[in-house]
Design a protein around this motif. Sequence first.
Motif, PDB file in Angstrom:
ATOM      1  N   UNK A 161       0.806  -1.217   0.000  1.00 50.08           N
ATOM      2  CA  UNK A 161       0.000   0.000   0.000  1.00 50.08           C
ATOM      3  C   UNK A 161       0.844   1.274   0.000  1.00 50.08           C
ATOM      4  N   UNK A 162       2.137   1.141   0.177  1.00 49.97           N
ATOM      5  CA  UNK A 162       3.015   2.305   0.042  1.00 49.97           C
ATOM      6  C   UNK A 162       3.071   2.795  -1.402  1.00 49.97           C
ATOM      7  N   UNK A 163       2.625   1.955  -2.343  1.00 49.52           N
ATOM      8  CA  UNK A 163       2.699   2.309  -3.761  1.00 49.52           C
ATOM      9  C   UNK A 163       1.902   3.572  -4.063  1.00 49.52           C
ATOM     10  N   UNK A 164       0.646   3.639  -3.601  1.00 49.76           N
ATOM     11  CA  UNK A 164      -0.130   4.873  -3.805  1.00 49.76           C
ATOM     12  C   UNK A 164       0.467   6.017  -2.998  1.00 49.76           C
ATOM     13  N   UNK A 165       1.071   5.682  -1.857  1.00 51.18           N
ATOM     14  CA  UNK A 165       1.672   6.708  -1.013  1.00 51.18           C
ATOM     15  C   UNK A 165       2.819   7.437  -1.674  1.00 51.18           C
ATOM     16  N   UNK A 166       3.474   6.806  -2.635  1.00 53.46           N
ATOM     17  CA  UNK A 166       4.568   7.481  -3.328  1.00 53.46           C
ATOM     18  C   UNK A 166       4.077   8.739  -4.039  1.00 53.46           C
ATOM     19  N   UNK A 167       2.856   8.693  -4.543  1.00 49.74           N
ATOM     20  CA  UNK A 167       2.270   9.870  -5.195  1.00 49.74           C
ATOM     21  C   UNK A 167       1.831  10.891  -4.142  1.00 49.74           C
ATOM     22  N   UNK A 168       1.247  10.391  -3.046  1.00 46.01           N
ATOM     23  CA  UNK A 168       0.743  11.287  -2.009  1.00 46.01           C
ATOM     24  C   UNK A 168       1.869  12.032  -1.313  1.00 46.01           C
ATOM     25  N   UNK A 191       8.598  10.194  -8.078  1.00 45.07           N
ATOM     26  CA  UNK A 191       8.324   9.338  -6.925  1.00 45.07           C
ATOM     27  C   UNK A 191       7.439   8.154  -7.304  1.00 45.07           C
ATOM     28  N   UNK A 192       6.391   8.401  -8.098  1.00 45.96           N
ATOM     29  CA  UNK A 192       5.499   7.321  -8.486  1.00 45.96           C
ATOM     30  C   UNK A 192       6.162   6.284  -9.363  1.00 45.96           C
ATOM     31  N   UNK A 193       7.052   6.714 -10.220  1.00 46.89           N
ATOM     32  CA  UNK A 193       7.763   5.788 -11.089  1.00 46.89           C
ATOM     33  C   UNK A 193       8.738   4.920 -10.310  1.00 46.89           C
ATOM     34  N   UNK A 194       9.375   5.499  -9.319  1.00 39.79           N
ATOM     35  CA  UNK A 194      10.506   4.840  -8.661  1.00 39.79           C
ATOM     36  C   UNK A 194      10.143   3.977  -7.465  1.00 39.79           C
ATOM     37  N   UNK A 195       8.923   4.104  -6.928  1.00 40.82           N
ATOM     38  CA  UNK A 195       8.646   3.490  -5.629  1.00 40.82           C
ATOM     39  C   UNK A 195       7.415   2.581  -5.676  1.00 40.82           C
ATOM     40  N   UNK A 196       7.588   1.436  -6.300  1.00 41.05           N
ATOM     41  CA  UNK A 196       6.522   0.436  -6.378  1.00 41.05           C
ATOM     42  C   UNK A 196       6.962  -0.781  -5.570  1.00 41.05           C
ATOM     43  N   UNK A 197       6.528  -0.826  -4.309  1.00 44.91           N
ATOM     44  CA  UNK A 197       7.051  -1.781  -3.337  1.00 44.91           C
ATOM     45  C   UNK A 197       6.260  -3.078  -3.325  1.00 44.91           C
ATOM     46  N   UNK A 198       6.906  -4.160  -2.901  1.00 45.17           N
ATOM     47  CA  UNK A 198       6.303  -5.481  -2.891  1.00 45.17           C
ATOM     48  C   UNK A 198       5.547  -5.750  -1.589  1.00 45.17           C
ATOM     49  N   UNK A 219      10.501   9.361   2.564  1.00 45.45           N
ATOM     50  CA  UNK A 219      11.846   9.901   2.304  1.00 45.45           C
ATOM     51  C   UNK A 219      12.074  10.104   0.817  1.00 45.45           C
ATOM     52  N   UNK A 220      11.704   9.087   0.030  1.00 42.94           N
ATOM     53  CA  UNK A 220      11.920   9.183  -1.410  1.00 42.94           C
ATOM     54  C   UNK A 220      10.986  10.206  -2.058  1.00 42.94           C
ATOM     55  N   UNK A 221       9.771  10.321  -1.529  1.00 44.24           N
ATOM     56  CA  UNK A 221       8.875  11.357  -2.028  1.00 44.24           C
ATOM     57  C   UNK A 221       9.422  12.750  -1.767  1.00 44.24           C
ATOM     58  N   UNK A 222       9.998  12.939  -0.567  1.00 44.88           N
ATOM     59  CA  UNK A 222      10.606  14.227  -0.238  1.00 44.88           C
ATOM     60  C   UNK A 222      11.802  14.513  -1.137  1.00 44.88           C
ATOM     61  N   UNK A 223      12.626  13.498  -1.368  1.00 41.40           N
ATOM     62  CA  UNK A 223      13.795  13.697  -2.224  1.00 41.40           C
ATOM     63  C   UNK A 223      13.374  13.982  -3.656  1.00 41.40           C
ATOM     64  N   UNK A 224      12.301  13.333  -4.111  1.00 39.80           N
ATOM     65  CA  UNK A 224      11.798  13.608  -5.456  1.00 39.80           C
ATOM     66  C   UNK A 224      11.367  15.069  -5.588  1.00 39.80           C
ATOM     67  N   UNK A 225      10.731  15.606  -4.530  1.00 44.32           N
ATOM     68  CA  UNK A 225      10.316  17.007  -4.559  1.00 44.32           C
ATOM     69  C   UNK A 225      11.530  17.934  -4.578  1.00 44.32           C
TER      70      UNK A 225
END
Length: 474
Positions: A161-168, A191-198, A219-225
Amino acid sequence: MSHEPGRTEVFSLAEFVKEASFDQIGPEALEQLKIRVLDTLGVAIGALDAQPLVSIRELLSDLDADRPLGGTAVSLIGGGTASLDRAAFYNGALSRYLDFMDSYIGEGETNHPSDNLGAVLGAAESVQGSGKEFLTALAVAYQVHVRLSDVAPVRAKGFDHTTQGAYAAAAAVAKALRLPAEQIGNAIAISGTANNALRVTRTGNLSHWKGLAYPNTAKEGAFAALLAARGITGPEEVFEGNKGFKDSIAGAFEIDWGSEGLDAVLKTIVKKHNAEIHSQSALDAALDIRAQDGFNVHAVQSVRLRTFDVAYAIIGGGEEGSKHHIRTKEEADHSLPYMIAVALLDGWVTPEQYAPERIVADDVQDLLAKVSVAPDPELTAAFPAKLPAELEVVLANGTRFSASRDDYEGFFTHPLTWERARAKFDHLAAPFASEDLRERIAHTVHRLEEHAVSDLTALLREVSRVRDRELAHA
């Protein structure tokens, strides 16, 4: 990303994020958003001395030992500073570790929108933002996270469920950083492209990563911004493009971001018990039985729970693995047999029920072996509008006790009040913050639209990282 406005879906989302304003948050949503802030901070403070968090804090100190931080350093809960992305990870890990935070339950997905708070708080602080800006960006995180989970669930396809969170996370951090729409779109796309977790994160024998997967996403969403703010671009067709999110993972879906508001927080729920969200009503049923005349927990022969299929699948021993071999905190708080057993024995489920010595104690291990969980089609049909649970306990002499629940205090049918949120906050934060400090934090949160974000983060730096036993029992 260089294109005409509205050319791609991520740009439509970016326009929604850019145009979002504090005035769009209605009074009820604003009150519940503040309750989520207080609740999340209490959960974070309560995890300060957990060993994985101590290790992470030491890692941050080692990483920054030879590099003085510049003007973008933001506050860590419990004192100190770090870069925005590292602070997002640490503060997010604090709020996630106890597994006592809020949740959103959709038809095919469950997530925890408060997981975004640490990253958004740091981003707002880094630009000397106002409380209104922080609350608006957090409301954006809730809206994006909830709505994508509604229309694009990914759990059944093997993704977390972190997958949708990458966009949020990227959208909300970019909002808090005051980025223009084009850079917001780039941040979301990266962020959405890079963070699709299992989903293996939450199946089988659970590891520390269960509580750290979303902090990593934040963290990755923040770095993407931050990358987008420096002109780095991302795939402009991240949603609809060839081998994009829809094509590769989610399937077709539509969201008209132009018609979205900022009230998704009203669909989220807050945990009453320190336990996985689908267990909350079952634990209330267990406590109901414990309170019945004649009940003797030491004479229990069997415990049978009937519940909805998602609870069975995730925490009842269904498709995500057996829940009877419990040796760690991560396994215990995702095991209905353990949580029901410890509730019957102790009368509550709080962080203390996940102490290593409690988990392996003979009484709880013996009782959890007697707990069976089964899905029921009728109860499944009531989910997610309800969280139905029907519990029966049989004693050795044949006496039967039963109880059923379909919601609990904190569910959207029974929203948590500020007073109850404050009681939970005080319980969790008391070992690390004096009564005066807790009062100042709570007061600032409740009037946050009148404050700068730095007023709150300054108070959070005053919290001790070392548990004070005297404070806890004062």
